[in-house]
Design an enzyme around this catalytic site. Structure first.
Site, mmCIF file in Angstrom:
data_model
loop_
_atom_site.group_PDB
_atom_site.id
_atom_site.type_symbol
_atom_site.label_atom_id
_atom_site.label_comp_id
_atom_site.label_asym_id
_atom_site.label_seq_id
_atom_site.Cartn_x
_atom_site.Cartn_y
_atom_site.Cartn_z
ATOM 1 N N HIS A 53 134.350 28.203 49.569
ATOM 2 C CA HIS A 53 132.996 28.389 50.118
ATOM 3 C C HIS A 53 133.052 28.374 51.642
ATOM 4 C CE1 HIS A 53 133.357 23.997 50.080
ATOM 5 N NE2 HIS A 53 132.281 23.898 50.848
ATOM 6 N N HIS A 55 131.832 26.614 54.211
ATOM 7 C CA HIS A 55 131.804 25.497 55.171
ATOM 8 C C HIS A 55 133.085 25.459 56.014
ATOM 9 C CE1 HIS A 55 128.598 23.317 52.537
ATOM 10 N NE2 HIS A 55 128.065 24.203 53.354
ATOM 11 N N ASP A 57 135.022 23.218 57.163
ATOM 12 C CA ASP A 57 136.187 22.410 56.783
ATOM 13 C C ASP A 57 136.976 23.059 55.642
ATOM 14 O OD1 ASP A 57 133.872 21.624 55.167
ATOM 15 O OD2 ASP A 57 135.137 20.025 54.339
ATOM 16 N N HIS A 58 136.527 24.236 55.190
ATOM 17 C CA HIS A 58 137.240 24.964 54.127
ATOM 18 C C HIS A 58 137.769 26.321 54.594
ATOM 19 C CE1 HIS A 58 135.966 22.114 50.918
ATOM 20 N NE2 HIS A 58 135.109 21.822 51.878
ATOM 21 N N HIS A 109 126.665 23.638 45.392
ATOM 22 C CA HIS A 109 126.953 23.108 46.737
ATOM 23 C C HIS A 109 126.604 24.191 47.758
ATOM 24 C CE1 HIS A 109 129.052 20.769 49.801
ATOM 25 N NE2 HIS A 109 129.827 21.790 50.064
ATOM 26 N N ASP A 126 134.241 21.884 46.775
ATOM 27 C CA ASP A 126 133.260 20.796 46.870
ATOM 28 C C ASP A 126 132.276 20.829 45.702
ATOM 29 O OD1 ASP A 126 134.488 20.120 49.225
ATOM 30 O OD2 ASP A 126 132.807 20.656 50.531
ATOM 31 N N HIS A 164 138.370 17.013 48.600
ATOM 32 C CA HIS A 164 138.182 15.792 49.404
ATOM 33 C C HIS A 164 138.661 14.549 48.665
ATOM 34 C CE1 HIS A 164 135.672 17.400 52.728
ATOM 35 N NE2 HIS A 164 135.222 18.258 51.824
HETATM 36 FE FE FE Z 1 134.013 20.084 52.281
HETATM 37 ZN ZN ZN Z 2 131.430 21.983 51.602
#
Ligand code: FE
Ligand code: ZN
Length: 251
Positions: A53, A55, A57-58, A109, A126, A164
């Protein structure tokens, strides 16, 4: 078969490295630096990047990795992903390092969130976490609940490679939901031991999640009772899920 290795990133992210015959793929490279360092140390060429996805951090490392290796980039079609070359919407079977990988649409998410499933390994970003699930940033409880049920239908011995290390905190919440769940007490002890030794609690198995993750247990009497206490208007799995998720947000 792939060999699967974790590349820790940021505070609590896992970037998953897939290796086969000296070739590599990564899932959700939020940060390029630890990926480059790891691939160089192992002498691997990066061929494919799988993104669950949008975001940061991905996907934050995609541009730098593509610049270095010209890897193909699989990512959700409806989300804005830097450098995406293979847009996906779920339902496809893609080839990664010459191995088939199933693509699942798991909105909740985010709306385009994908999960990747291959050889008994589930890369679910996530969506599903150890003893928890992702926050509903874009989707509805009904969407996330259906996505989690789709994942729960995979074989019990599926290894859950989430993005995570949240398991320990999630388990504290699971215990508040189901204080009488014996499997949960056993898991808490096991995860505490792992984390005290600075070992990953991921991957878990789907069987373990189905036994201890409240978000996969919305039909269990104790989970339903806890959800009713926390405002669920009825005992439908979606209403139970929504109430538990809301409670978790404030926990
Ligand atoms: Fe994340
Ligand atoms: Zn995320």
């Amino acid at each position: 078969m792939f060999e699967i290795l974790p590349i820790p990133a940021f505070k609590d992210n896992y970037i998953w490295l897939l290796v086969r015959d000296g070739r590599a793929a990564v899932v959700d490279p939020g940060d390029p630096a630890p990926v480059i360092e790891c691939l160089e140390a192992l002498g691997l060429q990066l061929e494919s990047i799988l993104v669950t996805h949008h975001h940061a951090d991905h996907q934050g490392g995609v541009a730098a990795l593509v610049q270095r290796w010209q890897a193909e980039v699989f990512a959700p079609y409806i989300e804005s992903i830097t450098g995406c070359t293979q847009p996906l919407s779920g339902g496809e079977t893609i080839m990664v390092l010459d191995q088939p990988v199933s693509v699942l649409a798991v909105p909740g998410h985010t709306l385009g969130h994908l999960a990747y499933f291959a050889q008994g390994a589930l890369f679910c970003g996530d969506t599903l976490f150890g003893a928890g699930c992702g926050r509903l940033f874009e989707g509805t409880p009904a969407q996330m609940s259906a996505s989690l049920m789709q994942l729960a239908a995979l074989p019990d011995d599926t290894l859950v490679y989430c993005a995570h290390e949240y398991t320990e905190a999630n388990l504290r919440f699971s215990l508040a939901v189901e204080p009488g769940n014996q499997r949960l007490h056993e898991r808490i002890k096991r995860v505490e031991r792992l984390r005290d030794s600075e070992l990953a609690s991921v991957p878990s198995t789907l069987a373990e999640e189905k036994a201890t993750n409240p978000f996969l247990r919305c039909r269990e009497p104790d989970v339903i009772a806890a959800a009713i206490e926390h405002g669920a208007p009825d005992i439908s799995p979606v209403a139970v899920f929504a109430a538990i998720r809301q409670w978790r947000n404030a926990f």
